[in-house]
Design a protein around this motif. Structure first.
Motif, PDB file in Angstrom:
ATOM      1  N   TYR A  72     -17.447 -61.686 -32.592  1.00  0.00           N
ATOM      2  CA  TYR A  72     -17.458 -60.232 -32.494  1.00  0.00           C
ATOM      3  C   TYR A  72     -16.097 -59.676 -32.909  1.00  0.00           C
ATOM      4  N   CYS A  73     -15.682 -59.995 -34.143  1.00  0.00           N
ATOM      5  CA  CYS A  73     -14.375 -59.530 -34.621  1.00  0.00           C
ATOM      6  C   CYS A  73     -14.297 -59.702 -36.131  1.00  0.00           C
ATOM      7  N   ASN A  74     -14.258 -58.595 -36.864  1.00  0.00           N
ATOM      8  CA  ASN A  74     -14.145 -58.634 -38.319  1.00  0.00           C
ATOM      9  C   ASN A  74     -12.817 -59.228 -38.770  1.00  0.00           C
ATOM     10  N   SER A  75     -11.719 -58.746 -38.199  1.00  0.00           N
ATOM     11  CA  SER A  75     -10.405 -59.176 -38.673  1.00  0.00           C
ATOM     12  C   SER A  75     -10.178 -60.658 -38.413  1.00  0.00           C
ATOM     13  N   LEU A  76     -10.608 -61.153 -37.255  1.00  0.00           N
ATOM     14  CA  LEU A  76     -10.500 -62.584 -36.964  1.00  0.00           C
ATOM     15  C   LEU A  76     -11.326 -63.392 -37.963  1.00  0.00           C
ATOM     16  N   SER A  77     -12.522 -62.898 -38.282  1.00  0.00           N
ATOM     17  CA  SER A  77     -13.409 -63.598 -39.212  1.00  0.00           C
ATOM     18  C   SER A  77     -12.766 -63.745 -40.588  1.00  0.00           C
ATOM     19  N   GLY A  78     -11.995 -62.737 -41.004  1.00  0.00           N
ATOM     20  CA  GLY A  78     -11.366 -62.781 -42.305  1.00  0.00           C
ATOM     21  C   GLY A  78     -10.022 -63.475 -42.326  1.00  0.00           C
ATOM     22  N   ALA A  79      -9.395 -63.605 -41.161  1.00  0.00           N
ATOM     23  CA  ALA A  79      -8.024 -64.137 -41.114  1.00  0.00           C
ATOM     24  C   ALA A  79      -7.977 -65.655 -41.074  1.00  0.00           C
ATOM     25  N   ILE A  80      -8.983 -66.288 -40.468  1.00  0.00           N
ATOM     26  CA  ILE A  80      -8.947 -67.739 -40.318  1.00  0.00           C
ATOM     27  C   ILE A  80      -9.983 -68.397 -41.234  1.00  0.00           C
ATOM     28  N   ASP A  81      -9.851 -69.700 -41.399  1.00  0.00           N
ATOM     29  CA  ASP A  81     -10.745 -70.458 -42.270  1.00  0.00           C
ATOM     30  C   ASP A  81     -12.055 -70.718 -41.528  1.00  0.00           C
ATOM     31  N   MET A  82     -13.014 -69.816 -41.718  1.00  0.00           N
ATOM     32  CA  MET A  82     -14.288 -69.946 -41.021  1.00  0.00           C
ATOM     33  C   MET A  82     -15.084 -71.167 -41.473  1.00  0.00           C
ATOM     34  N   TYR A  83     -14.864 -71.604 -42.705  1.00  0.00           N
ATOM     35  CA  TYR A  83     -15.536 -72.814 -43.171  1.00  0.00           C
ATOM     36  C   TYR A  83     -15.110 -74.007 -42.322  1.00  0.00           C
TER      37      TYR A  83
END
Length: 215
Positions: A72-83
């Motif tokens: 539940y966080c856009n900025s976190l989703s874009g900041a770290i390597d979600m893969y």
């Protein structure tokens, strides 16, 4: 179904937990930092440390019975390597960026408000990876996040930040939809929706649908 809700701060984590519970799910939560400014600093300067915090938080929620992870966080989703995070976590992990990618083909010009410039850039990259012809423009509004975390009334925030003028300018440029690119921003969704003439995109429900399909 029990979901693990991960976000950047205790406030947006609780907002996510409350939302998930309101939809009939059980939920456990994990916040990656103590405040919006701290989360902003970690996203920009300490990405690897933040990634490990996020992975450990997800794994802990899985141990508590979470059958899926709701980021539940856009900025976190874009900041770290979600893969990398998704490889480490043994259940389905869904982020707002996954939803923007799914719906990108439906629009030609998208406007976005995000928590910071980094998040705005990540949303733009995600959309263009799915639809290179889409034009994306918007603003990073960390001070808006801070006011929401303080609990300032939504109408006061909408008026004091002159969000009507901001959204009107996006419509004037020609946007055909408006993305709430931060999970704090549904706090002012009612005011924004009533004041804008185009569709407002809130990815929250679609994220739940993805988790249901992948349970």
């Amino acid at each position: 179904m029990k979901l693990g809700v991960m976000a950047g701060t205790p406030v947006d984590t609780q907002m996510g937990v409350d939302y998930v519970i309101s939809k009939g799910y059980e939920a456990v939560g994990f916040a990656c930092s103590k405040s919006a400014p701290e989360q902003n600093e970690m996203q920009i300067l300490h990405k690897e440390e933040l990634l490990q915090i996020a992975i450990n938080g997800c794994l802990d929620m899985v141990k508590q019975g979470a059958e899926g992870i709701y980021v539940y966080c856009n900025s976190l989703s874009g900041a770290i390597d979600m893969y990398r995070l998704k490889k480490e976590v043994p259940v389905c992990v869904v982020t707002p960026l996954d939803i923007y990618k799914m719906c990108a083909a439906d629009y030609k010009r998208l406007s976005v408000i995000a928590a910071n410039g980094q998040s705005l850039a990540a949303i733009e990259r995600t959309i263009l990876s799915a639809n290179p012809e889409c034009v994306v423009f918007g603003a990073g509004l960390l001070p808006l996040v801070v006011e929401i975390e303080k609990g300032t009334p939504s109408q006061v925030i909408y008026d004091s930040f002159q969000l009507k003028k901001l959204t009107d300018s996006f419509v004037a440029i020609g946007c055909d939809a408006f993305i709430l690119g931060c999970t704090h921003f549904p706090y002012v969704e009612k005011e924004i929706t009533e004041g804008i003439a185009v569709k407002v995109i809130n990815p929250s429900d679609a994220m739940l649908e993805v988790l249901e399909k992948n349970r």
